[in-house]
Write a protein that holds these residues in place. Structure first.
Motif, PDB file in Angstrom:
ATOM      1  N   HIS A 109       0.844  -1.190   0.000  1.00  0.00           N
ATOM      2  CA  HIS A 109       0.000   0.000   0.000  1.00  0.00           C
ATOM      3  C   HIS A 109       0.886   1.249   0.000  1.00  0.00           C
ATOM      4  N   GLY A 110       0.479   2.222  -0.749  1.00  0.00           N
ATOM      5  CA  GLY A 110       1.223   3.477  -0.820  1.00  0.00           C
ATOM      6  C   GLY A 110       1.460   3.858  -2.266  1.00  0.00           C
ATOM      7  N   ASP A 111       1.886   5.091  -2.456  1.00  0.00           N
ATOM      8  CA  ASP A 111       2.125   5.640  -3.789  1.00  0.00           C
ATOM      9  C   ASP A 111       3.522   5.237  -4.261  1.00  0.00           C
ATOM     10  N   LEU A 112       3.659   3.951  -4.623  1.00  0.00           N
ATOM     11  CA  LEU A 112       4.953   3.402  -5.032  1.00  0.00           C
ATOM     12  C   LEU A 112       5.019   3.284  -6.551  1.00  0.00           C
ATOM     13  N   THR A 113       6.222   3.371  -7.077  1.00  0.00           N
ATOM     14  CA  THR A 113       6.407   3.149  -8.509  1.00  0.00           C
ATOM     15  C   THR A 113       6.423   1.644  -8.778  1.00  0.00           C
ATOM     16  N   ASP A 114       6.283   1.278 -10.033  1.00  0.00           N
ATOM     17  CA  ASP A 114       6.367  -0.136 -10.404  1.00  0.00           C
ATOM     18  C   ASP A 114       7.730  -0.713 -10.031  1.00  0.00           C
ATOM     19  N   GLU A 115       8.780   0.086 -10.217  1.00  0.00           N
ATOM     20  CA  GLU A 115      10.124  -0.375  -9.876  1.00  0.00           C
ATOM     21  C   GLU A 115      10.262  -0.599  -8.366  1.00  0.00           C
ATOM     22  N   GLN A 116       9.679   0.264  -7.555  1.00  0.00           N
ATOM     23  CA  GLN A 116       9.735   0.093  -6.107  1.00  0.00           C
ATOM     24  C   GLN A 116       8.975  -1.165  -5.677  1.00  0.00           C
ATOM     25  N   ARG A 117       7.810  -1.390  -6.253  1.00  0.00           N
ATOM     26  CA  ARG A 117       7.031  -2.597  -5.936  1.00  0.00           C
ATOM     27  C   ARG A 117       7.812  -3.857  -6.338  1.00  0.00           C
ATOM     28  N   GLU A 118       8.436  -3.822  -7.483  1.00  0.00           N
ATOM     29  CA  GLU A 118       9.227  -4.960  -7.950  1.00  0.00           C
ATOM     30  C   GLU A 118      10.400  -5.223  -7.000  1.00  0.00           C
ATOM     31  N   ARG A 119      11.062  -4.183  -6.571  1.00  0.00           N
ATOM     32  CA  ARG A 119      12.185  -4.331  -5.648  1.00  0.00           C
ATOM     33  C   ARG A 119      11.704  -4.881  -4.307  1.00  0.00           C
ATOM     34  N   LEU A 120      10.554  -4.411  -3.826  1.00  0.00           N
ATOM     35  CA  LEU A 120      10.015  -4.908  -2.568  1.00  0.00           C
ATOM     36  C   LEU A 120       9.645  -6.391  -2.662  1.00  0.00           C
ATOM     37  N   MET A 121       9.165  -6.828  -3.825  1.00  0.00           N
ATOM     38  CA  MET A 121       8.880  -8.250  -4.010  1.00  0.00           C
ATOM     39  C   MET A 121      10.174  -9.060  -3.895  1.00  0.00           C
ATOM     40  N   ASP A 122      11.270  -8.526  -4.419  1.00  0.00           N
ATOM     41  CA  ASP A 122      12.558  -9.199  -4.297  1.00  0.00           C
ATOM     42  C   ASP A 122      13.030  -9.205  -2.847  1.00  0.00           C
ATOM     43  N   VAL A 123      12.860  -8.086  -2.150  1.00  0.00           N
ATOM     44  CA  VAL A 123      13.255  -7.978  -0.744  1.00  0.00           C
ATOM     45  C   VAL A 123      12.461  -8.983   0.096  1.00  0.00           C
TER      46      VAL A 123
END
Length: 143
Positions: free
Chosen positions: A104-118
């Motif tokens: 949840h939050g105003d994240l970019t696609d790249e940030q969401r992708e990185r968080l999935m990796d994290v």
């Protein structure tokens, strides 16, 4: 890491102590328990989900990303090892954990992708996924 101790005396309700915390596990009524607490397996899934969420939140905070929340939904299934597609090992059983993570939050696609990796790098995920060795110490018997 702090030691965890478990005490089981009557039935299947187990008392668990970690640092200054006390919590319990139990089994469903149909398994002979009293269904007053989560089962150990449910607690494992809860620990995994909490670890994923916390790890992602900590990472986002360090990066200054606007992650306002994380929802993790997990379920798992046990399969016979020989029947599981793409498994070539000798284990009698394999477990498949299915996860669905919502950021949840105003994240970019790249940030969401990185968080999935994290999410795959949280400490509990690593205990489950990487080789783990049990060192069975001497057991004690009550006189």
């Amino acid at each position: 890491m702090a030691e965890t101790t478990v005490t089981l005396r009557e039935g299947y309700k187990a008392e668990i102590r970690s640092r200054s915390h006390v919590y319990y596990a139990d089994e469903p009524i149909e398994s002979g328990g009293t269904d007053t607490m989560a089962t150990p397996t449910e607690m494992l899934m809860g620990a995994l989900g909490a670890c994923i969420a916390i790890t992602c939140k900590m990472y986002a905070e360090r990066k200054g990303w606007p992650l306002s929340g994380v929802d993790v939904r997990l379920d798992f299934e046990r399969f016979n090892g020989k029947d599981y597609p793409d498994y070539q090992g000798d284990a009698q059983f394999v477990h498949e954990i299915r996860e669905h993570i919502t950021f949840h939050g105003d994240l970019t696609d790249e940030q969401r992708e990185r968080l999935m990796d994290v999410a795959t790098k949280c400490p509990v995920s690593r205990v489950i996924e990487l080789p783990t060795f049990f060192k069975r110490m001497q057991t004690e018997q009550e006189p």
